[in-house]
Motif scaffolding. Sequence first.
Motif, PDB file in Angstrom:
ATOM      1  N   UNK A  63     -53.057  25.941  35.127  1.00 11.49           N
ATOM      2  CA  UNK A  63     -54.508  25.801  35.241  1.00 11.49           C
ATOM      3  C   UNK A  63     -55.065  26.860  36.181  1.00 11.49           C
ATOM      4  N   UNK A  64     -56.386  27.025  36.153  1.00 20.12           N
ATOM      5  CA  UNK A  64     -57.091  27.928  37.056  1.00 20.12           C
ATOM      6  C   UNK A  64     -58.120  27.111  37.818  1.00 20.12           C
ATOM      7  N   UNK A  65     -58.184  27.314  39.129  1.00 24.43           N
ATOM      8  CA  UNK A  65     -59.150  26.583  39.945  1.00 24.43           C
ATOM      9  C   UNK A  65     -60.530  27.200  39.773  1.00 24.43           C
ATOM     10  N   UNK A  66     -61.502  26.351  39.415  1.00 20.68           N
ATOM     11  CA  UNK A  66     -62.852  26.856  39.166  1.00 20.68           C
ATOM     12  C   UNK A  66     -63.879  26.337  40.166  1.00 20.68           C
ATOM     13  N   UNK A  67     -63.449  25.524  41.101  1.00 19.63           N
ATOM     14  CA  UNK A  67     -64.320  24.989  42.131  1.00 19.63           C
ATOM     15  C   UNK A  67     -63.479  24.288  43.166  1.00 19.63           C
ATOM     16  N   UNK A  91     -61.258  37.131  37.621  1.00 22.38           N
ATOM     17  CA  UNK A  91     -61.572  35.840  37.009  1.00 22.38           C
ATOM     18  C   UNK A  91     -62.732  35.230  37.789  1.00 22.38           C
ATOM     19  N   UNK A  92     -63.943  35.341  37.245  1.00 21.23           N
ATOM     20  CA  UNK A  92     -65.144  34.804  37.888  1.00 21.23           C
ATOM     21  C   UNK A  92     -65.390  33.417  37.324  1.00 21.23           C
ATOM     22  N   UNK A  93     -64.970  32.382  38.051  1.00 21.53           N
ATOM     23  CA  UNK A  93     -65.067  31.023  37.523  1.00 21.53           C
ATOM     24  C   UNK A  93     -66.451  30.412  37.713  1.00 21.53           C
ATOM     25  N   UNK A  94     -67.329  31.085  38.432  1.00 24.70           N
ATOM     26  CA  UNK A  94     -68.724  30.639  38.501  1.00 24.70           C
ATOM     27  C   UNK A  94     -69.483  31.105  37.266  1.00 24.70           C
ATOM     28  N   UNK A 117     -57.744  34.678  44.451  1.00 22.57           N
ATOM     29  CA  UNK A 117     -59.192  34.775  44.210  1.00 22.57           C
ATOM     30  C   UNK A 117     -59.734  33.508  43.569  1.00 22.57           C
ATOM     31  N   UNK A 118     -58.859  32.717  42.959  1.00 19.54           N
ATOM     32  CA  UNK A 118     -59.265  31.427  42.386  1.00 19.54           C
ATOM     33  C   UNK A 118     -58.565  30.248  43.053  1.00 19.54           C
ATOM     34  N   UNK A 119     -57.356  30.457  43.565  1.00 22.44           N
ATOM     35  CA  UNK A 119     -56.516  29.344  44.013  1.00 22.44           C
ATOM     36  C   UNK A 119     -56.481  29.213  45.530  1.00 22.44           C
ATOM     37  N   UNK A 120     -56.796  28.018  46.019  1.00 18.23           N
ATOM     38  CA  UNK A 120     -56.819  27.761  47.449  1.00 18.23           C
ATOM     39  C   UNK A 120     -55.425  27.471  47.999  1.00 18.23           C
ATOM     40  N   UNK A 121     -54.693  26.560  47.366  1.00 19.60           N
ATOM     41  CA  UNK A 121     -53.375  26.176  47.874  1.00 19.60           C
ATOM     42  C   UNK A 121     -52.436  25.925  46.710  1.00 19.60           C
ATOM     43  N   UNK A 204     -43.152  29.131  37.550  1.00 17.14           N
ATOM     44  CA  UNK A 204     -44.182  28.185  37.979  1.00 17.14           C
ATOM     45  C   UNK A 204     -45.122  28.784  38.980  1.00 17.14           C
ATOM     46  N   UNK A 205     -45.282  30.122  38.938  1.00 16.85           N
ATOM     47  CA  UNK A 205     -46.089  30.811  39.944  1.00 16.85           C
ATOM     48  C   UNK A 205     -47.533  30.981  39.518  1.00 16.85           C
ATOM     49  N   UNK A 206     -47.927  30.359  38.466  1.00 12.91           N
ATOM     50  CA  UNK A 206     -49.273  30.483  37.913  1.00 12.91           C
ATOM     51  C   UNK A 206     -50.324  30.141  38.945  1.00 12.91           C
ATOM     52  N   UNK A 207     -51.453  30.833  38.864  1.00  9.43           N
ATOM     53  CA  UNK A 207     -52.476  30.713  39.892  1.00  9.43           C
ATOM     54  C   UNK A 207     -53.156  29.375  39.955  1.00  9.43           C
ATOM     55  N   UNK A 208     -52.854  28.410  39.093  1.00 11.34           N
ATOM     56  CA  UNK A 208     -53.578  27.151  39.141  1.00 11.34           C
ATOM     57  C   UNK A 208     -52.763  25.995  39.639  1.00 11.34           C
ATOM     58  N   UNK A 209     -51.551  26.214  40.104  1.00 14.74           N
ATOM     59  CA  UNK A 209     -50.735  25.107  40.579  1.00 14.74           C
ATOM     60  C   UNK A 209     -51.148  24.814  42.011  1.00 14.74           C
TER      61      UNK A 209
END
Length: 212
Positions: A63-67, A91-94, A117-121, A204-209
């Motif tokens: 997944x990708x974090x969008x907020x 990736x501009x999720x806004x 740029x999208x993922x906090x943790x 499992x290094x995808x930016x949305x984990x």
Amino acid sequence: MAPLTPTWTQPSHPLIQEVLIGSSPTEEFSTKSISRVALPPDAVFAELSFPPCTKAERPTYATVQMGRDEHLDLNSDLLYINHSCEPSLIFDTTALQVRVGPRGLRPGDELTFFYPSTEWAMAQGFTCLCGAATCRGYIAGARDMTEQQLRGVWLNKHIREMIAERDGTKKWKGARREGLGSREMSGEMGGDTRRGVTSRELSGEMGGDTLV
């Protein structure tokens, strides 16, 4: 880790993206994406439209974090765009867009974006192999990176806000630059990456984990 089983018709973006699976002789399940098009800086490469994107019930490595507390499933071959510390894409999720970085795109360029740029943790960090002079080394999300490490790359609004909260400031100190378009940031981030392959499926290094 075996590759994900796509739930979508492939290729999903045949005019703009080529997905190479098993692109490294030592990594059977490695993947990377190559541009099929030439585009100028700040051009829209793809839309993050709903559908095919859907809101994710929980964050995963796909997944990708969008907020702050929102995540999306891409449900397309955009899933196979890897991380780089000098990314070719934003990736501009806004705006729900994938845009071209300040160096533009040429056919044959690898498609990459900067995961923090999208993922906090991210729940599963990794050692970056992008080979860039500005490589940040270990990537685990923006939460664990210093202000200096995050300068010079485009960050989404929710990441900038969370950095400011973490650091106890009203606004992230890098907000002036982050508010600029990618043309004005030319020279502060790059798109000509030279990297070892880092596949979402393999590690499992995808930016949305993420952990929220």
